[in-house]
Design an enzyme around this catalytic site. Sequence first.
Site, PDB file in Angstrom:
ATOM      1  N   LEU A 135       0.976  -1.033  -0.420  1.00 26.91           N
ATOM      2  CA  LEU A 135      -0.355   0.141   0.102  1.00 26.91           C
ATOM      3  C   LEU A 135       1.107   0.586  -0.293  1.00 26.91           C
ATOM      4  CD1 LEU A 135      -2.764  -0.570   2.603  1.00 26.91           C
ATOM      5  CD2 LEU A 135      -2.354  -1.631   0.318  1.00 26.91           C
ATOM      6  N   GLY A 180       1.248  -4.953   1.178  1.00 31.31           N
ATOM      7  CA  GLY A 180       0.163  -4.968   0.208  1.00 31.31           C
ATOM      8  C   GLY A 180       0.433  -6.041  -0.983  1.00 31.31           C
ATOM      9  N   ASN A 204       5.323  -7.085   6.825  1.00 33.76           N
ATOM     10  CA  ASN A 204       6.043  -6.228   7.402  1.00 33.76           C
ATOM     11  C   ASN A 204       5.663  -5.433   8.441  1.00 33.76           C
ATOM     12  OD1 ASN A 204       5.413  -5.115   5.847  1.00 33.76           O
ATOM     13  ND2 ASN A 204       7.504  -4.208   5.488  1.00 33.76           N
ATOM     14  N   GLU A 205       3.977  -4.983   8.476  1.00 37.50           N
ATOM     15  CA  GLU A 205       3.729  -4.227   8.787  1.00 37.50           C
ATOM     16  C   GLU A 205       3.520  -3.698  10.815  1.00 37.50           C
ATOM     17  OE1 GLU A 205       2.367  -6.535   6.566  1.00 37.50           O
ATOM     18  OE2 GLU A 205       0.850  -5.356   5.474  1.00 37.50           O
TER      19      GLU A 205
HETATM   20  C1  LIG Z   1      -7.028  -2.573  15.689  1.00 38.44           C
HETATM   21  C2  LIG Z   1      -7.760  -3.210  14.558  1.00 38.44           C
HETATM   22  C3  LIG Z   1      -7.243  -2.676  13.511  1.00 38.44           C
HETATM   23  C4  LIG Z   1      -7.969  -2.653  11.547  1.00 38.44           C
HETATM   24  C5  LIG Z   1      -7.457  -2.859  10.743  1.00 38.44           C
HETATM   25  C6  LIG Z   1      -6.247  -2.141  10.653  1.00 38.44           C
HETATM   26  C7  LIG Z   1      -5.964  -1.353   9.257  1.00 38.44           C
HETATM   27  C8  LIG Z   1      -4.317  -0.731   8.683  1.00 38.44           C
HETATM   28  C9  LIG Z   1      -3.734  -0.570   7.959  1.00 38.44           C
HETATM   29  C10 LIG Z   1      -3.130  -2.182   7.080  1.00 38.44           C
HETATM   30  C11 LIG Z   1      -2.984  -2.469   5.971  1.00 38.44           C
HETATM   31  C12 LIG Z   1      -2.606  -4.131   5.885  1.00 38.44           C
HETATM   32  C13 LIG Z   1      -2.366  -4.427   4.567  1.00 38.44           C
HETATM   33  C14 LIG Z   1      -0.868  -3.807   3.892  1.00 38.44           C
HETATM   34  C15 LIG Z   1      -0.129  -2.507   4.191  1.00 38.44           C
HETATM   35  C16 LIG Z   1       1.282  -2.236   3.361  1.00 38.44           C
HETATM   36  O1  LIG Z   1       0.981  -2.192   2.246  1.00 38.44           O
HETATM   37  S1  LIG Z   1       1.982  -1.045   4.001  1.00 38.44           S
HETATM   38  C17 LIG Z   1       2.679  -0.935   2.643  1.00 38.44           C
HETATM   39  C18 LIG Z   1       3.853  -1.630   3.393  1.00 38.44           C
HETATM   40  N1  LIG Z   1       5.586  -1.392   2.776  1.00 38.44           N
HETATM   41  C19 LIG Z   1       6.077  -1.544   3.392  1.00 38.44           C
HETATM   42  O2  LIG Z   1       7.290  -1.683   4.485  1.00 38.44           O
HETATM   43  C20 LIG Z   1       7.434  -1.601   2.283  1.00 38.44           C
HETATM   44  C21 LIG Z   1       7.984  -0.303   2.523  1.00 38.44           C
HETATM   45  N2  LIG Z   1       9.331  -0.363   1.586  1.00 38.44           N
HETATM   46  C22 LIG Z   1      10.536  -0.495   0.636  1.00 38.44           C
HETATM   47  O3  LIG Z   1      11.031  -2.089   1.809  1.00 38.44           O
HETATM   48  C23 LIG Z   1      11.374  -0.987  -0.595  1.00 38.44           C
HETATM   49  O4  LIG Z   1      11.077   0.525  -0.387  1.00 38.44           O
HETATM   50  C24 LIG Z   1      11.014  -1.867  -1.014  1.00 38.44           C
HETATM   51  C25 LIG Z   1      10.045  -2.726  -1.955  1.00 38.44           C
HETATM   52  C26 LIG Z   1      12.124  -3.269  -1.030  1.00 38.44           C
HETATM   53  C27 LIG Z   1      12.120  -1.815  -2.646  1.00 38.44           C
HETATM   54  O5  LIG Z   1      13.742  -1.630  -2.826  1.00 38.44           O
HETATM   55  P1  LIG Z   1      13.788   0.127  -3.278  1.00 38.44           P
HETATM   56  O6  LIG Z   1      14.170  -0.864  -4.617  1.00 38.44           O
HETATM   57  O7  LIG Z   1      15.973   0.375  -2.577  1.00 38.44           O
HETATM   58  O8  LIG Z   1      13.512   1.152  -3.202  1.00 38.44           O
HETATM   59  P2  LIG Z   1      13.663   2.786  -2.110  1.00 38.44           P
HETATM   60  O9  LIG Z   1      14.828   3.141  -1.862  1.00 38.44           O
HETATM   61  O10 LIG Z   1      13.006   2.073  -0.393  1.00 38.44           O
HETATM   62  O11 LIG Z   1      12.675   3.296  -2.838  1.00 38.44           O
HETATM   63  C28 LIG Z   1      11.602   4.634  -3.081  1.00 38.44           C
HETATM   64  C29 LIG Z   1      11.122   5.273  -2.920  1.00 38.44           C
HETATM   65  O12 LIG Z   1      10.009   5.164  -2.938  1.00 38.44           O
HETATM   66  C30 LIG Z   1       9.255   5.239  -1.737  1.00 38.44           C
HETATM   67  N3  LIG Z   1       8.486   3.868  -1.200  1.00 38.44           N
HETATM   68  C31 LIG Z   1       8.853   2.439  -1.024  1.00 38.44           C
HETATM   69  N4  LIG Z   1       7.555   1.479  -0.415  1.00 38.44           N
HETATM   70  C32 LIG Z   1       6.976   2.521  -0.157  1.00 38.44           C
HETATM   71  C33 LIG Z   1       5.201   2.605   0.179  1.00 38.44           C
HETATM   72  N5  LIG Z   1       5.090   1.018  -0.071  1.00 38.44           N
HETATM   73  N6  LIG Z   1       4.803   4.065   0.316  1.00 38.44           N
HETATM   74  C34 LIG Z   1       4.930   4.989  -0.599  1.00 38.44           C
HETATM   75  N7  LIG Z   1       6.598   4.924  -0.920  1.00 38.44           N
HETATM   76  C35 LIG Z   1       7.045   4.062  -0.646  1.00 38.44           C
HETATM   77  C36 LIG Z   1      10.526   5.253  -0.689  1.00 38.44           C
HETATM   78  O13 LIG Z   1       9.870   6.008   0.234  1.00 38.44           O
HETATM   79  C37 LIG Z   1      11.139   5.923  -2.045  1.00 38.44           C
HETATM   80  O14 LIG Z   1      11.261   7.479  -2.144  1.00 38.44           O
HETATM   81  P3  LIG Z   1      12.322   8.559  -2.355  1.00 38.44           P
HETATM   82  O15 LIG Z   1      13.326   8.121  -1.224  1.00 38.44           O
HETATM   83  O16 LIG Z   1      11.202   9.967  -2.164  1.00 38.44           O
HETATM   84  O17 LIG Z   1      12.869   8.169  -3.991  1.00 38.44           O
END
Ligand SMILES: CCCCCCCCCCCCC/C=C/C(=O)SCCNC(=O)CCNC(=O)[C@H](O)C(C)(C)COP(=O)(O)OP(=O)(O)OC[C@H]1O[C@@H](n2cnc3c(N)ncnc32)[C@H](O)[C@@H]1OP(=O)(O)O
Length: 329
Positions: A135, A180, A204-205
């Site tokens: 997400l 996600g 990893n949430e």
């Molecule tokens: C009590 C009751 C509760 C009820 C319910 C509550 C629900 C609450 C919500 C629950 C939601 C659950 C379901 C899913 C949730 C999610 O998906 S949350 C997102 C989680 N994702 C991550 O943690 C991944 C983070 N990213 C990474 O680990 C790495 O980016 C990568 C994918 C492994 C790629 O690595 P690499 O190629 O080295 O790229 P980076 O340099 O790290 O990133 C490039 C730029 O992209 C930006 N970015 C990365 N991930 C995201 C993202 N998910 N969203 C937005 N932006 C992202 C990163 O910041 C970099 O940006 P810039 O520095 O500006 O270039």
Amino acid sequence: MDAYKSSVDFAEATAFLSHACYEQDKMALRATLKNKSILSGLLSRLSSCSSHGRVCVSPVLVAQRRNNSTSPKLKVDFNQSTGVAVMHMQNPPVNSLSLGFLTEFCIAVEKLEMDKSCRGLILTSSQPKVFSAGLDIMDMYGKKLEQYEEFWRAVQEMWLKLYSSNMVTIAAINGSSPAGGCLMSLSCDYRIMADNPRYSIGFNETQFGIVVPVWCKEAMTTIVGHRNTELTLELGLLYNPSDALKIGLVDQLVPEDQVLATATKTMTKWLAIPDHARRITKSMMRKPTIDKIMSIREADMQQYISFISKDSTQKMLGTYLEMLKKKRG
Ligand SMILES: CCCCCCCCCCCCC/C=C/C(=O)SCCNC(=O)CCNC(=O)[C@H](O)C(C)(C)COP(=O)(O)OP(=O)(O)OC[C@H]1O[C@@H](n2cnc3c(N)ncnc32)[C@H](O)[C@@H]1OP(=O)(O)O
């Protein structure tokens, strides 16, 4: 009669989407996503259609539908002769599931779903090293309540569309797929991942203070069992491909340059099964989960909004975003 009427209403709704140009499609779907009652009507019609293994669409609509579409965030290559569509996610830099992406994704899947000649969908990434980063955190951070609602409705919709698809769905996971991204692949019928130890997949949430929704837990449990789900979700675990294979989070590992070719070959095997038998079986396996989740959909929305808008959650997300950005600098 009711089922027939539902089919007609649903076909009318999708006819509208199919006739409109792409930007209009997006506006229409987003307007729909904003409207709870229309959306749940459409969804219940969709699930009543797909649960019976029927595709409710008029031949005219099929003829008029564009099959090869290129939108900014998705590229869909549909091969009429094999009946297989390959959907390339291209939302740089990391295919995050933003509201814009999810909206385009739902429209694209819907169009393929309504096309009788499309029997299989392969989902893959055009971005190097990443299948999907999950997400889009920017859509969960510092927004208004109605924006959280619109986003979460799109997340729910994406999951329902993929999980309840009549098509054979295969995830060709050619890069990391956290959170996600993992959920997206779990919604498919089969997962093939690149055997590269630098890639990871899982949920990893909890590591950054977020709780996965109950339907995510339900879907995962059906695939890797209660204990693996418990460990993964509580500890916020990401697995390398070989560990992911061991717990059944993915079905097959192949060299990186063979992911798409293997997905295509695997698809041929799945499509050799008569559609009606496979669809009814898929519905038999998945309908109880879908029904359960549909019954708590609005409660899930309220939980999400109240959780995501909490100061403490926002603070944690802010810290996590900083951390992601610092990683590069
Ligand atoms: C009590 C009751 C509760 C009820 C319910 C509550 C629900 C609450 C919500 C629950 C939601 C659950 C379901 C899913 C949730 C999610 O998906 S949350 C997102 C989680 N994702 C991550 O943690 C991944 C983070 N990213 C990474 O680990 C790495 O980016 C990568 C994918 C492994 C790629 O690595 P690499 O190629 O080295 O790229 P980076 O340099 O790290 O990133 C490039 C730029 O992209 C930006 N970015 C990365 N991930 C995201 C993202 N998910 N969203 C937005 N932006 C992202 C990163 O910041 C970099 O940006 P810039 O520095 O500006 O270039």
